[in-house]
Design a protein around this motif. Structure first.
Motif, short mmCIF file in Angstrom:
data_model
loop_
_atom_site.label_atom_id
_atom_site.label_comp_id
_atom_site.label_asym_id
_atom_site.label_seq_id
_atom_site.Cartn_x
_atom_site.Cartn_y
_atom_site.Cartn_z
N GLY A 21 -10.57 4.88 33.87
CA GLY A 21 -11.13 4.83 35.22
C GLY A 21 -10.65 5.94 36.11
N GLY A 22 -10.11 6.99 35.51
CA GLY A 22 -9.55 8.10 36.28
C GLY A 22 -10.32 9.38 36.07
N SER A 23 -9.63 10.49 36.33
CA SER A 23 -10.27 11.80 36.20
C SER A 23 -9.23 12.85 35.87
CB SER A 23 -10.99 12.18 37.49
OG SER A 23 -10.05 12.32 38.54
N LEU A 24 -9.71 13.98 35.38
CA LEU A 24 -8.88 15.15 35.15
C LEU A 24 -9.40 16.25 36.05
CD1 LEU A 24 -6.77 16.85 33.60
CD2 LEU A 24 -8.58 17.37 31.93
N ARG A 25 -8.51 16.80 36.87
CA ARG A 25 -8.86 17.93 37.72
C ARG A 25 -8.03 19.14 37.29
NH1 ARG A 25 -7.52 14.14 41.79
NH2 ARG A 25 -5.84 15.48 42.49
N LEU A 26 -8.67 20.29 37.24
CA LEU A 26 -7.99 21.54 36.92
C LEU A 26 -8.12 22.44 38.13
CD1 LEU A 26 -9.42 22.00 33.31
CD2 LEU A 26 -7.20 21.06 33.96
N GLU A 27 -6.99 22.88 38.66
CA GLU A 27 -6.96 23.64 39.91
C GLU A 27 -6.06 24.87 39.76
OE1 GLU A 27 -6.88 19.42 42.41
OE2 GLU A 27 -5.06 20.64 42.29
N ASP A 28 -6.29 25.85 40.62
CA ASP A 28 -5.34 26.96 40.70
C ASP A 28 -4.03 26.41 41.24
OD1 ASP A 28 -7.01 28.97 39.79
OD2 ASP A 28 -7.67 29.55 41.80
N HIS A 29 -2.93 26.78 40.62
CA HIS A 29 -1.62 26.36 41.11
C HIS A 29 -1.16 27.27 42.25
CE1 HIS A 29 2.55 25.19 41.28
NE2 HIS A 29 2.98 26.28 40.69
N MET A 30 -1.41 28.56 42.11
CA MET A 30 -1.01 29.56 43.13
C MET A 30 -2.20 30.46 43.40
SD MET A 30 2.63 30.50 41.30
CE MET A 30 1.77 31.01 39.82
N PRO A 31 -3.20 29.97 44.15
CA PRO A 31 -4.47 30.70 44.27
C PRO A 31 -4.36 32.10 44.85
CG PRO A 31 -4.43 28.78 45.73
CD PRO A 31 -3.19 28.74 44.90
N GLU A 32 -3.34 32.38 45.63
CA GLU A 32 -3.21 33.69 46.29
C GLU A 32 -2.44 34.70 45.45
OE1 GLU A 32 -4.98 34.11 49.05
OE2 GLU A 32 -5.52 31.99 48.88
N GLN A 33 -1.98 34.29 44.26
CA GLN A 33 -1.15 35.17 43.44
C GLN A 33 -1.82 35.49 42.12
OE1 GLN A 33 2.77 33.56 42.91
NE2 GLN A 33 2.95 32.90 45.02
N THR A 34 -1.28 36.47 41.46
CA THR A 34 -1.69 36.79 40.10
C THR A 34 -0.42 36.85 39.27
OG1 THR A 34 -3.58 38.07 40.89
CG2 THR A 34 -2.86 38.47 38.62
N PRO A 73 -1.57 32.25 33.19
CA PRO A 73 -2.70 33.01 33.72
C PRO A 73 -3.71 32.17 34.49
CG PRO A 73 -2.93 32.70 31.37
CD PRO A 73 -1.57 32.19 31.74
N GLY A 74 -3.70 30.87 34.30
CA GLY A 74 -4.68 30.01 34.96
C GLY A 74 -6.04 30.15 34.32
N LEU A 75 -7.02 29.58 34.99
CA LEU A 75 -8.40 29.62 34.51
C LEU A 75 -9.30 30.11 35.63
CD1 LEU A 75 -8.59 26.10 32.79
CD2 LEU A 75 -8.39 28.31 31.64
N THR A 76 -10.33 30.85 35.27
CA THR A 76 -11.32 31.24 36.27
C THR A 76 -12.10 30.00 36.68
OG1 THR A 76 -13.06 31.69 34.67
CG2 THR A 76 -11.57 33.53 35.20
N GLU A 77 -12.85 30.10 37.75
CA GLU A 77 -13.66 28.97 38.20
C GLU A 77 -14.64 28.55 37.10
OE1 GLU A 77 -16.67 27.81 41.84
OE2 GLU A 77 -15.26 29.46 42.11
N GLU A 78 -15.25 29.51 36.43
CA GLU A 78 -16.18 29.20 35.34
C GLU A 78 -15.46 28.50 34.20
OE1 GLU A 78 -18.92 31.32 31.91
OE2 GLU A 78 -18.23 32.54 33.60
N GLU A 79 -14.28 29.00 33.83
CA GLU A 79 -13.52 28.37 32.75
C GLU A 79 -13.11 26.95 33.11
OE1 GLU A 79 -11.29 32.00 30.45
OE2 GLU A 79 -10.51 31.41 32.42
N ARG A 80 -12.71 26.72 34.36
CA ARG A 80 -12.33 25.36 34.79
C ARG A 80 -13.52 24.42 34.65
NH1 ARG A 80 -9.68 28.08 39.05
NH2 ARG A 80 -11.29 27.38 40.49
N GLY A 81 -14.73 24.92 34.93
CA GLY A 81 -15.93 24.10 34.82
C GLY A 81 -16.29 23.74 33.40
N ARG A 82 -15.85 24.54 32.46
CA ARG A 82 -16.21 24.31 31.05
C ARG A 82 -15.03 23.87 30.19
NH1 ARG A 82 -19.07 28.82 28.23
NH2 ARG A 82 -19.43 27.09 26.82
#
Length: 185
Positions: A157-170, A115-124
């Motif tokens: 010294g790195g980072s974790l990024r959370l992104e939409d994998h398929m932003p145009e789909q549901t 299902p992915g995460l909403t933008e708000e959920e990715r931020g938190r």
């Protein structure tokens, strides 16, 4: 899992986070063969994905390394895979990848068709004890997995990024990127 086992798990995760936050684990850093690390982690998690009816693939570029703590890096990748397995519905796909990330780094990626995460959920999502709406009823956990991954990334010294994998789909799916600097020469 019993209540006592769950409490012990939470306590151990908090202890590990405190240890990582203090920076004590940097003393044991060495050059880590990331190709072997992701292959071993895939071998461990692949059967769990298949048991849930998920397609699981591993794609790596050769010869990639990083300076770090191999057990912490393996735990970070394991946490990302565990989340992908928990939240991807049967018939979905999970891919573990290892690629060069620009000129000076490497990236370990876990992508799924969940299902992915909403933008708000990715931020938190990396806040300690945060659980998104879909995770509160869907799976076990207390909201420490991604905060642990973020702490491990920061220690290295790195980072974790959370992104939409398929932003145009549901569903959108999720792409988690554990970015690490290349080893010092």
């Amino acid at each position: 899992m019993g209540a006592l086992d769950r409490l012990i798990g939470i306590f151990n995760a908090l202890l590990r986070l405190a240890e990582i936050d203090s920076g004590l684990r940097r003393a044991g850093f060495k050059t880590v063969d990331l190709v072997a690390l992701v292959a071993d982690t895939a071998e461990l998690y692949g059967p769990a994905a298949e048991a849930r009816g998920l397609s699981f693939t591993l794609e790596t570029a050769p010869g990639l390394t990083a300076d770090g703590d191999p057990s912490l890096l393996a735990q970070a990748v394991g946490n990302l895979l565990d989340n992908a397995i928990k939240y991807t519905p049967s018939g979905g796909n999970i891919r573990l990848g290892l690629v060069r990330d620009g000129a000076n780094g490497v990236a370990i990626t876990v992508t799924d068709t969940g299902p992915g995460l909403t933008e708000e959920e990715r931020g938190r999502a990396t806040d300690r004890f945060y659980r998104g709406d879909s995770s509160r009823s869907a799976a076990e956990g207390v909201g420490l997995g991604l905060s642990l991954v973020a702490a491990i990334a920061k220690l290295h010294g790195g980072s974790l990024r959370l992104e939409d994998h398929m932003p145009e789909q549901t569903p959108r799916g999720l792409r988690a990127v554990l970015a690490l600097p290349a080893p010092a020469c």
